[in-house]
Design a protein around this motif. Structure first.
Motif, PDB file in Angstrom:
ATOM      1  N   ILE A 221      -4.422   7.870   2.587  1.00 58.03           N
ATOM      2  CA  ILE A 221      -4.633   6.773   2.054  1.00 58.03           C
ATOM      3  C   ILE A 221      -5.332   6.944   0.636  1.00 58.03           C
ATOM      4  O   ILE A 221      -6.542   7.462   0.543  1.00 58.03           O
ATOM      5  CB  ILE A 221      -5.446   5.907   2.793  1.00 58.03           C
ATOM      6  CG1 ILE A 221      -4.771   5.504   3.900  1.00 58.03           C
ATOM      7  CG2 ILE A 221      -6.051   4.431   2.119  1.00 58.03           C
ATOM      8  CD1 ILE A 221      -5.549   4.916   5.308  1.00 58.03           C
TER       9      ILE A 221
ATOM     10  N   ASP B  35       0.861   4.630  -2.214  1.00 63.41           N
ATOM     11  CA  ASP B  35       0.716   5.954  -1.327  1.00 63.41           C
ATOM     12  C   ASP B  35       1.714   6.880  -1.208  1.00 63.41           C
ATOM     13  O   ASP B  35       1.700   8.024  -1.300  1.00 63.41           O
ATOM     14  CB  ASP B  35      -0.061   5.834  -0.219  1.00 63.41           C
ATOM     15  CG  ASP B  35      -1.517   5.113  -0.623  1.00 63.41           C
ATOM     16  OD1 ASP B  35      -2.311   5.079  -1.532  1.00 63.41           O
ATOM     17  OD2 ASP B  35      -1.758   4.405   0.419  1.00 63.41           O
TER      18      ASP B  35
ATOM     19  N   ARG C   3      -6.255   2.316  -2.147  1.00 60.57           N
ATOM     20  CA  ARG C   3      -7.796   1.485  -1.918  1.00 60.57           C
ATOM     21  C   ARG C   3      -8.056   0.765  -3.003  1.00 60.57           C
ATOM     22  O   ARG C   3      -8.756  -0.064  -2.969  1.00 60.57           O
ATOM     23  CB  ARG C   3      -8.825   2.909  -2.040  1.00 60.57           C
ATOM     24  CG  ARG C   3      -8.525   3.837  -0.728  1.00 60.57           C
ATOM     25  CD  ARG C   3      -9.735   4.744  -0.490  1.00 60.57           C
ATOM     26  NE  ARG C   3      -9.721   5.611   0.518  1.00 60.57           N
ATOM     27  CZ  ARG C   3      -9.380   6.856   0.393  1.00 60.57           C
ATOM     28  NH1 ARG C   3      -9.154   7.329  -0.724  1.00 60.57           N
ATOM     29  NH2 ARG C   3      -9.260   7.587   1.517  1.00 60.57           N
ATOM     30  N   ASP C   4      -7.613   1.196  -4.342  1.00 61.99           N
ATOM     31  CA  ASP C   4      -7.851   0.392  -5.474  1.00 61.99           C
ATOM     32  C   ASP C   4      -7.291  -1.073  -5.263  1.00 61.99           C
ATOM     33  O   ASP C   4      -7.991  -1.990  -5.989  1.00 61.99           O
ATOM     34  CB  ASP C   4      -7.277   0.867  -6.653  1.00 61.99           C
ATOM     35  CG  ASP C   4      -8.135   2.288  -7.096  1.00 61.99           C
ATOM     36  OD1 ASP C   4      -9.446   2.199  -6.777  1.00 61.99           O
ATOM     37  OD2 ASP C   4      -7.571   3.298  -7.603  1.00 61.99           O
TER      38      ASP C   4
ATOM     39  N   ASP D 221       0.807  -1.367  -0.191  1.00 64.53           N
ATOM     40  CA  ASP D 221       0.138  -0.089  -0.054  1.00 64.53           C
ATOM     41  C   ASP D 221       0.768   1.330   0.173  1.00 64.53           C
ATOM     42  O   ASP D 221       0.670   2.244  -0.785  1.00 64.53           O
ATOM     43  CB  ASP D 221      -1.124  -0.275   1.388  1.00 64.53           C
ATOM     44  CG  ASP D 221      -2.200  -0.781   1.179  1.00 64.53           C
ATOM     45  OD1 ASP D 221      -2.364  -1.420   0.155  1.00 64.53           O
ATOM     46  OD2 ASP D 221      -2.758  -1.104   2.174  1.00 64.53           O
TER      47      ASP D 221
ATOM     48  N   ARG E 104      -6.691  -2.606  -2.330  1.00 64.20           N
ATOM     49  CA  ARG E 104      -7.263  -3.280  -1.165  1.00 64.20           C
ATOM     50  C   ARG E 104      -8.808  -3.783  -1.728  1.00 64.20           C
ATOM     51  O   ARG E 104      -9.132  -4.863  -1.155  1.00 64.20           O
ATOM     52  CB  ARG E 104      -7.429  -2.271  -0.124  1.00 64.20           C
ATOM     53  CG  ARG E 104      -6.083  -2.079   0.710  1.00 64.20           C
ATOM     54  CD  ARG E 104      -5.743  -3.347   1.386  1.00 64.20           C
ATOM     55  NE  ARG E 104      -4.604  -2.970   2.355  1.00 64.20           N
ATOM     56  CZ  ARG E 104      -4.359  -3.520   3.299  1.00 64.20           C
ATOM     57  NH1 ARG E 104      -5.094  -4.712   3.538  1.00 64.20           N
ATOM     58  NH2 ARG E 104      -3.083  -3.265   3.955  1.00 64.20           N
ATOM     59  N   ARG E 105      -9.650  -3.173  -2.421  1.00 60.70           N
ATOM     60  CA  ARG E 105     -10.858  -3.273  -2.681  1.00 60.70           C
ATOM     61  C   ARG E 105     -11.095  -4.194  -4.163  1.00 60.70           C
ATOM     62  O   ARG E 105     -12.284  -4.386  -4.454  1.00 60.70           O
ATOM     63  CB  ARG E 105     -11.643  -2.138  -2.365  1.00 60.70           C
ATOM     64  CG  ARG E 105     -11.627  -1.287  -3.603  1.00 60.70           C
ATOM     65  CD  ARG E 105     -12.259  -0.106  -3.268  1.00 60.70           C
ATOM     66  NE  ARG E 105     -12.024   0.948  -4.379  1.00 60.70           N
ATOM     67  CZ  ARG E 105     -12.178   2.413  -4.046  1.00 60.70           C
ATOM     68  NH1 ARG E 105     -12.639   2.970  -2.869  1.00 60.70           N
ATOM     69  NH2 ARG E 105     -12.070   3.301  -5.146  1.00 60.70           N
TER      70      ARG E 105
END
Length: 330
Positions: free
Chosen positions: A294, A157, A298-299, A153, A301-302
């Motif tokens: 963050i 980021d 996000r892209d 992540d 993780r989901r």
């Protein structure tokens, strides 16, 4: 833990003929070893006899010998091939250490974790197939003080928390949205030469790009430093995998390309002197990580699901999102 895929667990040069290496891959403890013919193997780092680690053992013609009672296990099948002082009429018991398929490519040792490890060779591309050096290589390994998923992540980021290019400032300008390329998310952000311009928070026409390719599954990360024409200056391949206690194992290789673009004199002199064109951080600054917004992670993780295609978005320097500093000044 993830199953059914190849992971990079070491650099090829870490595993000399006749030597062993303890490794942790996706949370599993492995004993790697290379026989005198140069072939690499991977076993679970536990002897099935008394569950002691195998990695401190000796490489023998029949496989890896446990340092405790001397049982030897074949690297390909994991079967016990020898027990010291066993009488001639006695049969070797059916003791088997978990064995994993191993493959090497472009200077990396890969191990396949999953059902294929119990029989049958896995049919999947090796992560290191995406890397091929075109210049003097610089390599290394470390255990980073950050959890594996967080490491991926943060690479999206705020990659400046995890690596650096000497003489370059990585900004927090996203040049377009994250875009899907196979099983990776790709993100471009602006960068500037140190001492050039009026400061990264106000730069609109970035002379450099930092492109990160972060996997949706697995741990193969590619980071490139590009000039404004998207010609590569430096390529870094970082193999990451979950170690124990919330840490991440890293193995990397990278190189500077022959093209130097409009690089300042200091950068060119460092290249002529053979200085490493990048640095990998493993002592992570927790305060800097906590301060990151963050955003593109996000892209990852989901989703999206691996089978769902995304239309690539061409990077455009004019579409840069405002930085945190600019938002505070608005």
């Amino acid at each position: 833990m993830t199953t059914g895929q190849w992971w990079i667990v070491a650099l090829s040069e870490q595993l000399a003929p006749g030597k062993t290496l303890a490794a942790v891959c996706d949370g599993r403890q492995l004993a790697l070893f290379r026989n005198n013919e140069g072939e690499a193997f991977a076993l679970e780092d536990r002897c099935p006899h008394r569950r002691v680690p195998l990695s401190p053992g000796l490489v023998k013609p029949g496989g890896l010998q446990c340092p405790y009672h001397g049982w030897t296990f074949d690297g390909a099948s994991g079967k016990c091939t020898d027990i010291p002082n066993l009488r001639r009429e006695e049969k070797i018991p059916p003791a088997v250490a978990q064995a994993y398929p191993v493959a090497e490519l472009n200077g990396f040792v890969h191990v396949f974790l999953g059902d294929a490890a119990r029989g049958g060779e896995p049919d999947a591309a090796l992560p290191a197939a995406a890397y091929r050096a075109a210049g003097r290589e610089y390599s290394g390994t470390a255990v980073a003080s950050i959890a594996f998923e967080e490491y991926l992540d943060v690479m999206l980021d705020g990659p400046e928390c995890l690596l650096a290019f000497p003489g370059v400032v990585i900004t927090d300008f996203f040049l377009g949205d994250p875009r899907r390329d196979g099983r990776h998310l790709v993100l471009d952000r602006g960068a500037v030469w140190k001492g050039k311009g009026i400061g990264p928070a106000f730069v609109r026409d970035h002379p450099l790009l930092v492109r990160t390719r972060v996997p949706l599954t697995g741990g193969d990360v590619i980071v490139e430093l590009l000039d404004a024409d998207e010609r590569a200056l430096v390529t870094v391949f970082v193999a990451a995998t979950a170690n124990r206690r919330g840490t991440t194992s890293l193995a990397w290789r990278g190189f500077a390309h022959g093209h130097a673009g409009d690089a300042p004199l200091g950068w060119r002199l460092r290249r002529l002197a053979g200085s490493t064109p990048f640095a990998i951080n493993h002592m992570i600054d927790g305060r800097a990580v906590a301060a990151l917004e963050i955003a593109p992670s996000r892209d990852r993780r989901r989703g999206p699901e691996i089978g769902t295609p995304i239309t690539p978005v061409a990077p455009a320097a004019t579409d840069a999102a405002p930085s945190a500093q600019e938002r505070s000044l608005a």
